[in-house]
Motif scaffolding. Structure first.
Motif, PDB file in Angstrom:
ATOM      1  N   PHE A  52       0.863  -1.182   0.000  1.00 28.98           N
ATOM      2  CA  PHE A  52       0.000   0.000   0.000  1.00 28.98           C
ATOM      3  C   PHE A  52       0.903   1.235   0.000  1.00 28.98           C
ATOM      4  N   THR A  53       1.646   1.419  -1.072  1.00 24.46           N
ATOM      5  CA  THR A  53       2.648   2.474  -1.137  1.00 24.46           C
ATOM      6  C   THR A  53       2.118   3.702  -1.866  1.00 24.46           C
ATOM      7  N   PRO A  76     -13.638   6.008  -9.793  1.00 23.62           N
ATOM      8  CA  PRO A  76     -13.725   5.553  -8.399  1.00 23.62           C
ATOM      9  C   PRO A  76     -13.185   4.135  -8.226  1.00 23.62           C
ATOM     10  N   ILE A  77     -12.746   3.852  -7.006  1.00 21.99           N
ATOM     11  CA  ILE A  77     -12.075   2.596  -6.692  1.00 21.99           C
ATOM     12  C   ILE A  77     -13.006   1.700  -5.890  1.00 21.99           C
ATOM     13  N   ASN A  78     -12.969   0.420  -6.173  1.00 22.68           N
ATOM     14  CA  ASN A  78     -13.720  -0.545  -5.380  1.00 22.68           C
ATOM     15  C   ASN A  78     -12.844  -1.011  -4.223  1.00 22.68           C
ATOM     16  N   PHE A  79     -13.323  -0.820  -2.996  1.00 23.58           N
ATOM     17  CA  PHE A  79     -12.520  -1.130  -1.813  1.00 23.58           C
ATOM     18  C   PHE A  79     -12.232  -2.618  -1.700  1.00 23.58           C
ATOM     19  N   ASN A  80     -13.269  -3.446  -1.816  1.00 20.72           N
ATOM     20  CA  ASN A  80     -13.101  -4.886  -1.572  1.00 20.72           C
ATOM     21  C   ASN A  80     -12.197  -5.565  -2.591  1.00 20.72           C
ATOM     22  N   LEU A 102      -8.483  -2.458  -2.818  1.00 19.41           N
ATOM     23  CA  LEU A 102      -7.710  -1.988  -1.672  1.00 19.41           C
ATOM     24  C   LEU A 102      -7.590  -3.011  -0.554  1.00 19.41           C
ATOM     25  N   LEU A 103      -8.672  -3.727  -0.259  1.00 21.10           N
ATOM     26  CA  LEU A 103      -8.634  -4.689   0.846  1.00 21.10           C
ATOM     27  C   LEU A 103      -7.561  -5.764   0.656  1.00 21.10           C
ATOM     28  N   PRO A 104      -7.372  -6.310  -0.564  1.00 19.41           N
ATOM     29  CA  PRO A 104      -6.289  -7.287  -0.738  1.00 19.41           C
ATOM     30  C   PRO A 104      -4.910  -6.712  -0.403  1.00 19.41           C
ATOM     31  N   LYS A 111      -2.419  -7.947   2.692  1.00 20.00           N
ATOM     32  CA  LYS A 111      -1.010  -8.313   2.453  1.00 20.00           C
ATOM     33  C   LYS A 111      -0.086  -7.540   3.380  1.00 20.00           C
ATOM     34  N   GLU A 112      -0.413  -6.265   3.661  1.00 20.79           N
ATOM     35  CA  GLU A 112       0.413  -5.480   4.590  1.00 20.79           C
ATOM     36  C   GLU A 112       0.336  -6.044   6.005  1.00 20.79           C
TER      37      GLU A 112
END
Length: 602
Positions: free
Chosen positions: A283-284, A296-300, A303-305, A309-310
């Motif tokens: 998540f850099t 727009p971005i889909n969170f699930n 971003l959630l993956p 991982k972080e």
């Protein structure tokens, strides 16, 4: 009416954010060598200026921060520099004042932080140029209307109860949690139902000794309420020979306190150590810049993956290190998973990373018991004592604190698609707060001691409902298809956030009615906040950007994310406001010819 020789500025709400705006304003006015008479009208509900209600200086010392001393600093070291004669950070200030709890990793009483903020405000006032006049109004602002070039601010004086009006050219709103809280007439609030706990000595005074109390919520506010009803009534916590806290009753506390919330889970406590130096790998900022081009971005799905991982990487970095190994990052995540597989073959007794176990270990259990939660709280305390460098669990949950500022860039101004925006507001925001922004360990030790003493009961922690009993003003708390108990008092220990559709506060309802603001909508999802541009200026009912008004802090929650009360950098709309206000004064004074204040239409 406003005269032409004086420029009048209003700051509505004067807690930390109001002070930050004021400090920047004075710095910019000084840099610009403004000689025009300028009045700064400060409007605040109480006399606790700069500290606000959250850090008011009259609250008891057992109400402490969940933010270590090292993180608190009221100043920014950037041009234009503050006019204050000194700009001490919190630890420096504590040391100068002779406080015994000045260590970097300590958690100070909130009242002490309030004293620091009040002192910082005084340091600015002491150096104020003679042409800047500060006028304070203690009372509740209820309305604002535009009249020609001015804004008529209506407020009710706290002491006299009389309504007055002040005309201002320019306004900064930093109204905190009151932005979202509907103010009910006192007559409709029963002494048996307490909707807001602060100040605790006053608001919780109706609760009688040996009564039965239910508290909605299990976050920081709930912990404050629990401690106010126990330690705040003369009870003490004493360590035994093994260092475990034992509760000693004062006989003035309730007989039982039941907490209930959506998950039933407590917050993860913290030990005050600095955040680990493990850097984000997935998540850099580079990844975020790429994602921002495709909103727009889909969170699930998007971003959630990366977040998982972080968490995974942080967990195993510590676990490997505890066993004398190095966990290597690789662009190919399967390579990292193979490292983990080989590690567990060599160390089969080591804990295994599981996302669900971390975020909601009792997801499939409909009802929780006091015994189960006691064990879980004990586990959280032990992990928190180890800290992020030794506990894989704590390293994982601390990851959100690193992700959050970067995530804010993606979330803000409708960066998530409508479905994701709603899901984050209603579920993930609370989840990550519970994991990453919990109380100090010593407060969770007190909670455990109260549970062991039988005062705190978790029988209704999850899946509980409340129904009022009209005959006697009591309530019944009940687990779905299970046991029920009649309680004497119901305390709401949740903090209001923007809720889908509609403003709950009289002032914001009037601002909307007067056409000065409108609700933000993200493709059908209306989070319940006002629409602003990226400088904090509101969009009017007819779609015009109003450069004379700026919103900062909690009022922008829902269109921005996680406006940390004490942060000088998070969603900093105060700096631009101070700069543009200074330019407006210069323009009115005829000192600028090329300053463009053309209003944009959206």
């Amino acid at each position: 009416m406003n005269d032409n020789n004086t420029f009048k500025i209003g700051i509505i709400g004067f807690g930390p954010k109001g002070f930050y705006g004021f400090e920047r304003l004075v710095a910019y006015l000084n840099e610009a060598k403004i000689s025009k008479t300028t009045e700064v009208h400060i409007f605040n509900n109480t006399a606790f200026l700069a500290s606000g209600d959250v850090y008011r200086t009259d609250q008891p010392d057992y109400l402490i921060m969940n933010y270590a001393n090292r993180n608190i600093n009221s100043w920014v070291l950037k041009e234009p520099f503050s006019m204050a004669s000194a700009t001490p950070d919190f630890v420096t200030w504590l040391t100068a004042k002779g406080h015994t709890d000045a260590a970097q990793g300590e958690y100070a009483p909130r009242a002490v932080v309030g004293s620091y903020l009040a002192d910082c405000y005084q340091l600015v006032l002491e150096q104020l140029p003679t042409n800047i006049k500060v006028i304070t109004h203690i009372g509740k602002v209820t309305d604002m209307i535009k009249q020609n070039e001015n804004y008529q601010v209506f407020y009710t004086d706290r002491k006299s109860g009389e309504q007055d009006v002040v005309a201002c050219n320019n306004i900064l709103f930093t109204t905190g949690h009151h932005s979202f809280k509907a103010q009910k007439p006192e007559s409709v609030i029963s002494n048996h139902k307490i909707d807001f706990i602060y100040p605790t000595d006053e608001k919780l005074s109706p609760v009688t000794p040996q009564s039965l109390v239910a508290i909605k919520g299990f976050g920081l506010t709930a912990i404050d309420a629990i401690l106010a009803l126990t330690e705040g009534r003369g009870a003490i916590f004493k360590k035994n020979d093994k260092g475990v806290l034992r509760y000693i009753s004062s006989e003035k506390e309730p007989y039982k306190i039941y907490t209930f919330s959506r998950t039933g889970l407590p917050m993860v406590p913290r030990n005050g150590s600095p955040t680990s130096e493990t850097t984000l790998q997935f998540f850099t900022k580079e990844v975020v810049q790429h994602l921002k081009a495709n909103t727009p971005i889909n969170f699930n799905s998007t971003l959630l993956p990366l977040i998982k991982k972080e968490f995974y990487y942080a967990f195993y970095s510590v676990l490997f290190n505890n066993n004398g190994h190095q966990f290597y990052y690789d662009d190919d995540f399967t390579v990292m998973q193979n490292q983990v597989q080989y590690f567990h073959e060599d160390y089969p007794e080591s804990p295994v990373f599981n996302w669900e176990t971390i975020v909601n270990p009792f997801k499939d259990e409909h009802i929780l018991s006091s015994v189960v939660l006691q064990v879980y709280i004990g586990f959280l305390i032990d992990e928190a004592k180890l800290g992020e460098d030794k506990s894989p669990f704590m390293a994982a949950v601390a990851t959100w604190r690193k992700i959050s500022p970067i995530f804010n860039e993606l979330y803000s101004f409708g960066g998530l698609d409508a479905e994701s925006h709603k899901e984050f507001d209603t579920y993930y925001f609370g989840l990550f707060n519970r994991l990453s922004y919990g109380p100090p360990v010593k407060n969770m030790q007190k909670i455990l001691a109260l549970c062991k003493a039988g005062i705190l009961d978790f029988s209704y922690a999850k899946s509980a409902s409340i129904t009022p009993n009209s005959e006697n003003n009591n309530f019944t708390i009940q687990v779905e298809k299970g046991q029920a108990t009649e309680i004497n008092y119901l305390i709401n220990a949740t903090i209001a956030r923007a809720k889908e559709s509609g403003f709950g506060n009289e002032l914001y309802q009037n601002l909307s009615k007067n056409g000065l603001i409108r609700e933000f909508e993200n493709t059908g999802y209306i989070p319940g906040c006002l629409e602003i541009n990226d400088k904090g200026n509101p969009i009017s009912k007819i779609g015009i950007v109003n450069n004379d008004i700026t919103f900062y802090g909690t009022p922008t929650e829902g269109i921005t994310c996680d406006n940390d009360t004490l942060s000088r950098t998070r969603n900093d709309f105060a700096t631009n406001w101070a700069k543009s206000t200074t330019e407006a004064i210069k323009e009115k004074d005829g000192r600028t010819e090329d300053y463009d204040r053309t209003e944009n239409v959206l």
